[in-house]
Design an enzyme around this catalytic site. Structure first.
Site, PDB file in Angstrom:
ATOM      1  N   PHE A   7      77.344   2.640   0.764  1.00  0.00           N
ATOM      2  CA  PHE A   7      78.136   2.210   1.913  1.00  0.00           C
ATOM      3  C   PHE A   7      79.387   3.056   2.013  1.00  0.00           C
ATOM      4  CE2 PHE A   7      81.380  -0.725   3.804  1.00  0.00           C
ATOM      5  CZ  PHE A   7      80.842  -0.779   5.076  1.00  0.00           C
ATOM      6  N   GLY A   8      79.585   3.653   3.184  1.00  0.00           N
ATOM      7  CA  GLY A   8      80.787   4.430   3.463  1.00  0.00           C
ATOM      8  C   GLY A   8      81.639   3.737   4.496  1.00  0.00           C
ATOM      9  N   GLY A  10      85.098   5.156   5.004  1.00  0.00           N
ATOM     10  CA  GLY A  10      86.114   6.153   5.335  1.00  0.00           C
ATOM     11  C   GLY A  10      85.443   7.493   5.509  1.00  0.00           C
ATOM     12  N   SER A  11      85.995   8.516   4.885  1.00  0.00           N
ATOM     13  CA  SER A  11      85.479   9.877   5.072  1.00  0.00           C
ATOM     14  C   SER A  11      84.020  10.028   4.637  1.00  0.00           C
ATOM     15  CB  SER A  11      86.349  10.890   4.332  1.00  0.00           C
ATOM     16  OG  SER A  11      86.322  10.657   2.944  1.00  0.00           O
ATOM     17  N   GLU A  84      84.954   9.678  -6.201  1.00  0.00           N
ATOM     18  CA  GLU A  84      85.677   8.431  -5.947  1.00  0.00           C
ATOM     19  C   GLU A  84      86.473   7.883  -7.125  1.00  0.00           C
ATOM     20  OE1 GLU A  84      85.874   7.272  -2.868  1.00  0.00           O
ATOM     21  OE2 GLU A  84      84.451   8.751  -2.127  1.00  0.00           O
TER      22      GLU A  84
END
Length: 170
Positions: A7-8, A10-11, A84
């Site tokens: 799951f993204g 942001g960038s 991350e």
């Protein structure tokens, strides 16, 4: 068959950096997109931290889910951890997502650690603008990050009024 989802919010939504065979809009419940992480590397320094996005508790977050092939999963996981977990401000979690087509899946994502010293907490728009205007890091100026994020979110049909308020004040 095991399914591997990421799951993204942001960038990662527009710059995943890993191979995938499905990309679909998704919503995570119980978490929201927030400019709540003090960036000491990419968009600031320890002396003059910037702000970057985190997935924080409360609300819901419209983002993107990526399905990764089983044979690509080990390399993808290694890549995501390197990207991350630079300062360990995020915790790796599996969240239940609702995909745009109604499917429910479990996805790997990165949630901000509220106990970490880089957690900025709830800031006002004015406080965020002041921080973002001054910060610059290895990946460039913080204002460019915020403006680029808002532009990409809008192009995907995602509105974030608080983040847009920050961008409008820059």
């Amino acid at each position: 068959m095991n399914e591997f989802w990421v799951f993204g919010y942001g960038s990662l939504m527009w710059n995943p950096g890993f191979p995938f065979h499905e990309r679909i809009s998704a919503r995570a419940h119980g978490y929201r997109r927030a400019l709540c992480v003090r960036s000491w590397y990419h968009r600031g320094s320890e002396a003059e931290p910037g702000l970057v996005l985190g997935l924080d508790h409360g609300g819901s977050c419209h983002g993107v889910a990526f399905q990764v092939a089983a044979e690509d999963w080990p390399e993808t996981l290694a890549y995501l951890r390197e990207r991350e977990l630079v300062t360990q401000v995020y915790k790796e979690r599996r969240l239940r997502l609702t995909l745009a087509d109604g499917r429910l899946v479990q996805a790997l994502t990165y949630v901000v650690d509220r106990q970490h010293k880089q957690y900025a907490g709830a800031l006002t728009v004015a406080e965020a603008i002041d921080i973002v205007r001054r910060a610059n890091g290895h990946s460039g100026p913080n204002d460019a990050y915020v403006l680029n994020t808002v532009q990409h979110l809008r192009s995907m049909g995602i509105r974030d009024k608080w983040l847009e308020g920050v961008a409008n004040g820059l």
